[in-house]
Write an enzyme that holds these catalytic residues in place. Structure first.
Site, PDB file in Angstrom:
ATOM      1  N   CYS A 219       0.818  -1.217   0.000  1.00 41.72           N
ATOM      2  CA  CYS A 219       0.000   0.000   0.000  1.00 41.72           C
ATOM      3  C   CYS A 219       0.852   1.267   0.000  1.00 41.72           C
ATOM      4  O   CYS A 219       0.337   2.354  -0.257  1.00 41.72           O
ATOM      5  CB  CYS A 219      -0.916   0.009   1.219  1.00 41.72           C
TER       6      CYS A 219
ATOM      7  N   HIS B  10      -2.820   7.033   3.924  1.00 45.58           N
ATOM      8  CA  HIS B  10      -3.325   5.776   3.358  1.00 45.58           C
ATOM      9  C   HIS B  10      -4.662   5.457   4.011  1.00 45.58           C
ATOM     10  O   HIS B  10      -4.814   5.556   5.226  1.00 45.58           O
ATOM     11  CB  HIS B  10      -2.307   4.660   3.614  1.00 45.58           C
TER      12      HIS B  10
ATOM     13  N   ASN C 108     -10.032   0.001   1.371  1.00 40.97           N
ATOM     14  CA  ASN C 108      -8.575   0.068   1.204  1.00 40.97           C
ATOM     15  C   ASN C 108      -8.220  -0.384  -0.217  1.00 40.97           C
ATOM     16  O   ASN C 108      -8.376  -1.548  -0.556  1.00 40.97           O
ATOM     17  CB  ASN C 108      -7.932  -0.853   2.254  1.00 40.97           C
TER      18      ASN C 108
HETATM   19  O1  UT7 Z   1      -3.212  -1.411   3.993  1.00 36.67           O
HETATM   20  C1  UT7 Z   1      -2.528  -2.001   5.050  1.00 36.67           C
HETATM   21  C2  UT7 Z   1      -3.136  -3.258   5.423  1.00 36.67           C
HETATM   22  N1  UT7 Z   1      -4.211  -3.330   6.324  1.00 36.67           N
HETATM   23  C3  UT7 Z   1      -4.460  -2.624   7.437  1.00 36.67           C
HETATM   24  O2  UT7 Z   1      -3.964  -1.576   7.681  1.00 36.67           O
HETATM   25  C4  UT7 Z   1      -5.399  -3.229   8.388  1.00 36.67           C
HETATM   26  C5  UT7 Z   1      -4.981  -3.014   9.817  1.00 36.67           C
HETATM   27  N2  UT7 Z   1      -5.860  -3.684  10.768  1.00 36.67           N
HETATM   28  C6  UT7 Z   1      -7.146  -3.295  10.931  1.00 36.67           C
HETATM   29  O3  UT7 Z   1      -7.622  -2.359  10.302  1.00 36.67           O
HETATM   30  C7  UT7 Z   1      -7.960  -4.013  11.986  1.00 36.67           C
HETATM   31  O4  UT7 Z   1      -7.109  -4.839  12.741  1.00 36.67           O
HETATM   32  C8  UT7 Z   1      -9.124  -4.869  11.388  1.00 36.67           C
HETATM   33  C9  UT7 Z   1     -10.197  -3.956  10.843  1.00 36.67           C
HETATM   34  C10 UT7 Z   1      -8.596  -5.775  10.295  1.00 36.67           C
HETATM   35  C11 UT7 Z   1      -9.743  -5.715  12.474  1.00 36.67           C
HETATM   36  O5  UT7 Z   1     -10.193  -4.891  13.539  1.00 36.67           O
HETATM   37  P1  UT7 Z   1      -9.828  -5.281  15.050  1.00 36.67           P
HETATM   38  O6  UT7 Z   1     -10.491  -4.286  15.899  1.00 36.67           O
HETATM   39  O7  UT7 Z   1      -8.346  -5.414  15.128  1.00 36.67           O
HETATM   40  O8  UT7 Z   1     -10.568  -6.653  15.195  1.00 36.67           O
HETATM   41  P2  UT7 Z   1      -9.956  -8.082  15.575  1.00 36.67           P
HETATM   42  O9  UT7 Z   1      -9.178  -8.632  14.438  1.00 36.67           O
HETATM   43  O10 UT7 Z   1      -9.298  -7.970  16.892  1.00 36.67           O
HETATM   44  O11 UT7 Z   1     -11.291  -8.921  15.720  1.00 36.67           O
HETATM   45  C12 UT7 Z   1     -12.260  -8.643  16.726  1.00 36.67           C
HETATM   46  C13 UT7 Z   1     -13.404  -9.621  16.598  1.00 36.67           C
HETATM   47  C14 UT7 Z   1     -12.964 -11.076  16.457  1.00 36.67           C
HETATM   48  O12 UT7 Z   1     -13.878 -11.875  17.163  1.00 36.67           O
HETATM   49  P3  UT7 Z   1     -13.482 -12.458  18.616  1.00 36.67           P
HETATM   50  O13 UT7 Z   1     -12.247 -13.270  18.407  1.00 36.67           O
HETATM   51  O14 UT7 Z   1     -13.256 -11.249  19.475  1.00 36.67           O
HETATM   52  O15 UT7 Z   1     -14.693 -13.251  18.975  1.00 36.67           O
HETATM   53  C15 UT7 Z   1     -13.100 -11.369  14.990  1.00 36.67           C
HETATM   54  O16 UT7 Z   1     -13.340 -12.720  14.699  1.00 36.67           O
HETATM   55  O17 UT7 Z   1     -14.163  -9.340  15.413  1.00 36.67           O
HETATM   56  C16 UT7 Z   1     -14.319 -10.539  14.618  1.00 36.67           C
HETATM   57  N3  UT7 Z   1     -14.357 -10.180  13.226  1.00 36.67           N
HETATM   58  C17 UT7 Z   1     -15.486  -9.840  12.584  1.00 36.67           C
HETATM   59  N4  UT7 Z   1     -16.767  -9.760  12.983  1.00 36.67           N
HETATM   60  C18 UT7 Z   1     -17.684  -9.368  12.084  1.00 36.67           C
HETATM   61  C19 UT7 Z   1     -13.310 -10.075  12.357  1.00 36.67           C
HETATM   62  N5  UT7 Z   1     -13.752  -9.685  11.148  1.00 36.67           N
HETATM   63  C20 UT7 Z   1     -15.097  -9.533  11.264  1.00 36.67           C
HETATM   64  C21 UT7 Z   1     -16.105  -9.131  10.373  1.00 36.67           C
HETATM   65  N6  UT7 Z   1     -17.372  -9.057  10.806  1.00 36.67           N
HETATM   66  N7  UT7 Z   1     -15.832  -8.793   9.089  1.00 36.67           N
END
Ligand code: UT7
Length: 332
Positions: free
Chosen positions: A116, A257, A287
């Site tokens: 990115c 970004h 993104n």
């Molecule tokens: O361009 C560069 C590349 N990418 C990035 O910059 C992304 C950087 N990371 C992020 O933006 C965030 O980490 C995410 C948006 C990807 C995830 O957000 P988070 O607040 O870090 O969530 P998490 O991964 O800690 O997940 C929290 C919960 C999990 O459930 P449990 O384990 O707490 O029960 C996930 O399974 O949310 C769940 N979850 C979802 N629920 C509904 C993960 N994806 C989804 C979804 N819908 N799409």
């Protein structure tokens, strides 16, 4: 006025697919919901390319707009740099296809891969070509069709990504009061596993088994990338402003970004630059990887958010893991 050439942007453009995929559409595809996607990321919809379309199709559209606005033709280009992780095919470079289809008969062409952060890297390379006299006009494109490398059964990634292209023409400034001040670029490859595609390269070839297991698609450790992004985004922005001799008050617009609105909010807090100075379009595009910063910059210009003499800060991060920031005085 010094005799040193100073490079800068003289035209920008962008192009995105017509088809829109909303959070409601995604609710029908994976176990997710609009509320989760909106509160965790800020994304409401993304643009998705049609089957059969490729990165070069959008790079060409964005590039033509940028050239027209810059008042140059394809024959005036000396170099085409395409920042992408989703070239039309592994060989040849997307840039060669773009060079041919644009009719840029005098241009060298190559692809650059920095996830990115790619467009910030591309601008920095273009600037060096122009400032050392090796090129007069460089077309620098950030393009990605992330939909083609997304695992559409993985809710942790498929809600995040979109497709598009953004382009800029880098040339010598007529008045060297304007143009790029400087860039900082970085990489920490120890973080590579946090955002990667396992199969399809020289280490792990594509096999039927790899395809069945979606190992030719992106996997990401979201939390790790999030922590990395918050840190390097702030560090790179502070470093580049320091190098350019600018204070936070001197910045008129920040184009970060567009990966997650919460990552952008962390920059607002850390840098102390008012929120209104950050250009945010993530709700409408998701993104788009290397295209994210140039699409946002192009929109800001089209929306009249940029005027001649403004100091604009670009800051990106992504797979590699990589990061980069650049600052420029807007020339038109
Ligand atoms: O361009 C560069 C590349 N990418 C990035 O910059 C992304 C950087 N990371 C992020 O933006 C965030 O980490 C995410 C948006 C990807 C995830 O957000 P988070 O607040 O870090 O969530 P998490 O991964 O800690 O997940 C929290 C919960 C999990 O459930 P449990 O384990 O707490 O029960 C996930 O399974 O949310 C769940 N979850 C979802 N629920 C509904 C993960 N994806 C989804 C979804 N819908 N799409």
């Amino acid at each position: 006025m010094s005799s040193k050439i100073r490079a800068g942007l003289i035209g920008v453009g962008a192009a995105v697919p017509e088809k829109i995929l909303t959070n409601a559409d995604l609710e029908k595809m994976v176990d997710t919901n609009d509320e989760w996607i909106t509160t965790r990321t800020g994304i409401k919809q993304r643009h998705i390319a049609a089957p059969g379309e490729a990165a070069s199709d959008y790079a060409i559209k964005a590039g033509k707009i940028a050239m027209e606005r810059a008042g140059i033709t394809a024959e005036d280009l000396d170099l085409i740099i395409i920042a992408t992780i989703t070239a039309d095919s592994p060989l040849p470079a997307c840039a060669s296809i773009v060079q041919d289809k644009l009719g840029a008969t005098h241009a060298a062409a190559f692809d650059l891969q920095a996830g990115c952060t790619g467009w910030v890297y591309a601008l920095s390379v273009a600037r060096n070509f122009v400032e050392n006299g090796a090129a007069k006009n460089v077309l620098a494109v950030g393009v990605d069709l992330l939909s083609t490398i997304t695992n559409w059964t993985d809710r942790t990634t498929c809600v995040l990504f979109g497709d598009g292209a953004g382009a800029g023409i880098v040339s010598a400034m007529k008045d060297d009061e304007y143009g790029f001040y400087d860039f900082v670029l970085g990489s920490d490859g120890s973080g590579a596993p946090a955002l990667s595609i396992e199969a399809g390269g020289s280490r792990v070839p594509i096999t039927h088994e790899a395809l069945d297991e979606h190992r030719n698609k992106v996997v990401m450790n979201g939390r790790e990338v999030f922590k990395f992004a918050v840190k390097v985004q702030g560090d790179a922005a502070e470093l580049i402003l320091n190098r350019a001799g600018l204070s936070m008050e001197d910045v008129d617009l920040v184009v970060p970004h567009q990966a997650n609105v919460r990552i952008i909010e962390s920059a607002v807090k850390r840098l102390g630059i008012p929120e209104e100075k950050f250009y945010v379009n993530i709700p409408r595009y998701g993104n788009t990887s290397a295209a994210s910063i140039p699409i946002a910059l192009n929109e800001a210009v089209e929306a009249g958010r940029v005027k001649k003499g403004d100091n604009i800060l670009l800051v990106g991060f992504g797979a590699g893991l990589t990061w980069g920031a650049g600052v420029m005085k807007w020339a038109y």
